[in-house]
Write a protein that holds these residues in place. Structure first.
Motif, PDB file in Angstrom:
ATOM      1  N   LYS A  18       2.608   9.149  -6.892  1.00  0.00           N
ATOM      2  CA  LYS A  18       3.563  10.204  -7.255  1.00  0.00           C
ATOM      3  C   LYS A  18       4.586  10.242  -6.133  1.00  0.00           C
ATOM      4  N   LEU A  19       5.559   9.357  -6.204  1.00  0.00           N
ATOM      5  CA  LEU A  19       6.503   9.161  -5.108  1.00  0.00           C
ATOM      6  C   LEU A  19       7.823   9.864  -5.368  1.00  0.00           C
ATOM      7  N   PRO A  20       8.306  10.642  -4.387  1.00  0.00           N
ATOM      8  CA  PRO A  20       9.628  11.242  -4.534  1.00  0.00           C
ATOM      9  C   PRO A  20      10.691  10.135  -4.589  1.00  0.00           C
ATOM     10  N   ALA A  21      11.489  10.171  -5.607  1.00  0.00           N
ATOM     11  CA  ALA A  21      12.564   9.193  -5.815  1.00  0.00           C
ATOM     12  C   ALA A  21      12.032   7.766  -5.945  1.00  0.00           C
ATOM     13  N   GLY A  22      10.724   7.588  -6.162  1.00  0.00           N
ATOM     14  CA  GLY A  22      10.161   6.249  -6.337  1.00  0.00           C
ATOM     15  C   GLY A  22      10.119   5.422  -5.070  1.00  0.00           C
ATOM     16  N   LEU A  23      10.153   6.062  -3.904  1.00  0.00           N
ATOM     17  CA  LEU A  23      10.191   5.348  -2.632  1.00  0.00           C
ATOM     18  C   LEU A  23       8.932   5.613  -1.816  1.00  0.00           C
ATOM     19  N   LEU A  24       8.385   4.549  -1.204  1.00  0.00           N
ATOM     20  CA  LEU A  24       7.202   4.678  -0.349  1.00  0.00           C
ATOM     21  C   LEU A  24       7.609   5.126   1.045  1.00  0.00           C
ATOM     22  N   GLY A  25       7.037   6.215   1.497  1.00  0.00           N
ATOM     23  CA  GLY A  25       7.270   6.725   2.841  1.00  0.00           C
ATOM     24  C   GLY A  25       6.014   6.568   3.686  1.00  0.00           C
ATOM     25  N   PRO A  26       6.057   7.003   4.940  1.00  0.00           N
ATOM     26  CA  PRO A  26       4.913   6.847   5.839  1.00  0.00           C
ATOM     27  C   PRO A  26       3.632   7.501   5.323  1.00  0.00           C
ATOM     28  N   ALA A  27       3.718   8.720   4.800  1.00  0.00           N
ATOM     29  CA  ALA A  27       2.515   9.406   4.298  1.00  0.00           C
ATOM     30  C   ALA A  27       1.923   8.658   3.105  1.00  0.00           C
ATOM     31  N   ALA A  28       2.781   8.199   2.202  1.00  0.00           N
ATOM     32  CA  ALA A  28       2.307   7.463   1.028  1.00  0.00           C
ATOM     33  C   ALA A  28       1.645   6.147   1.441  1.00  0.00           C
ATOM     34  N   ARG A  29       2.190   5.471   2.445  1.00  0.00           N
ATOM     35  CA  ARG A  29       1.579   4.225   2.925  1.00  0.00           C
ATOM     36  C   ARG A  29       0.165   4.477   3.444  1.00  0.00           C
ATOM     37  N   ARG A  30       0.009   5.550   4.231  1.00  0.00           N
ATOM     38  CA  ARG A  30      -1.321   5.879   4.777  1.00  0.00           C
ATOM     39  C   ARG A  30      -2.287   6.237   3.649  1.00  0.00           C
ATOM     40  N   GLU A  31      -1.836   7.028   2.683  1.00  0.00           N
ATOM     41  CA  GLU A  31      -2.682   7.419   1.561  1.00  0.00           C
ATOM     42  C   GLU A  31      -3.036   6.215   0.681  1.00  0.00           C
ATOM     43  N   LEU A  32      -2.085   5.321   0.472  1.00  0.00           N
ATOM     44  CA  LEU A  32      -2.337   4.127  -0.324  1.00  0.00           C
ATOM     45  C   LEU A  32      -3.359   3.231   0.372  1.00  0.00           C
ATOM     46  N   ASN A  33      -3.235   3.076   1.681  1.00  0.00           N
ATOM     47  CA  ASN A  33      -4.200   2.291   2.443  1.00  0.00           C
ATOM     48  C   ASN A  33      -5.593   2.908   2.309  1.00  0.00           C
ATOM     49  N   ALA A  34      -5.699   4.226   2.415  1.00  0.00           N
ATOM     50  CA  ALA A  34      -6.987   4.907   2.271  1.00  0.00           C
ATOM     51  C   ALA A  34      -7.563   4.705   0.866  1.00  0.00           C
ATOM     52  N   ALA A  35      -6.709   4.709  -0.156  1.00  0.00           N
ATOM     53  CA  ALA A  35      -7.167   4.493  -1.531  1.00  0.00           C
ATOM     54  C   ALA A  35      -7.703   3.076  -1.708  1.00  0.00           C
ATOM     55  N   TRP A  36      -7.005   2.080  -1.145  1.00  0.00           N
ATOM     56  CA  TRP A  36      -7.493   0.688  -1.225  1.00  0.00           C
ATOM     57  C   TRP A  36      -8.848   0.560  -0.533  1.00  0.00           C
ATOM     58  N   LEU A  37      -8.991   1.169   0.629  1.00  0.00           N
ATOM     59  CA  LEU A  37     -10.270   1.110   1.345  1.00  0.00           C
ATOM     60  C   LEU A  37     -11.373   1.816   0.557  1.00  0.00           C
ATOM     61  N   ARG A  38     -11.033   2.925  -0.082  1.00  0.00           N
ATOM     62  CA  ARG A  38     -12.015   3.646  -0.896  1.00  0.00           C
ATOM     63  C   ARG A  38     -12.465   2.781  -2.068  1.00  0.00           C
ATOM     64  N   TYR A  39     -11.523   2.124  -2.738  1.00  0.00           N
ATOM     65  CA  TYR A  39     -11.867   1.228  -3.852  1.00  0.00           C
ATOM     66  C   TYR A  39     -12.750   0.086  -3.356  1.00  0.00           C
ATOM     67  N   LYS A  40     -12.401  -0.484  -2.244  1.00  0.00           N
ATOM     68  CA  LYS A  40     -13.179  -1.595  -1.680  1.00  0.00           C
ATOM     69  C   LYS A  40     -14.640  -1.190  -1.458  1.00  0.00           C
TER      70      LYS A  40
END
Length: 113
Positions: A18-40
């Protein structure tokens, strides 16, 4: 408010952006990394589908290329969610524009639709 959510329905993990203006920012990068690790680490999830709401998948980066050394290093380490080696299949559900970090994220998946 979280920009990245992780939910599992049966054996399918859903990572939703759920990205503001469709752009990845620092918080989204950290959250996305955490989601990938959780899936793994989620033994009950057999496949992950990454999707985004809005007209576009991911239009790029919300942060210009400058910044402090720490910010540049974090951006490099977590580019498109960071490199997480996952042996389980991943699928990118892409709509609209997909460029920059969004393209890197989609290409990191095993299948793109």
């Amino acid at each position: 408010m979280s920009e990245v959510t992780y939910a599992r329905h049966g054996r399918i993990a859903r990572i939703h952006l759920k990205l503001p203006a469709g752009l990845l920012g620092p918080a989204a990068r950290r959250e996305l990394n955490a989601a990938w690790l959780r899936y793994k680490d989620d033994n009950d999830a057999w496949i992950a589908v990454i999707s985004s709401e809005g007209a576009d998948f991911v239009r790029g980066s919300a942060v210009p290329s400058g910044g402090s050394h720490r910010e540049r290093r974090e951006r490099a380490n977590l580019w498109a969610g960071g490199f997480v080696e996952i042996w389980k299949p991943t699928l990118a559900a892409v709509q609209g524009e997909c460029r920059g970090e969004g393209l890197a994220l989609a290409l990191a998946c095993d299948l793109r639709v």
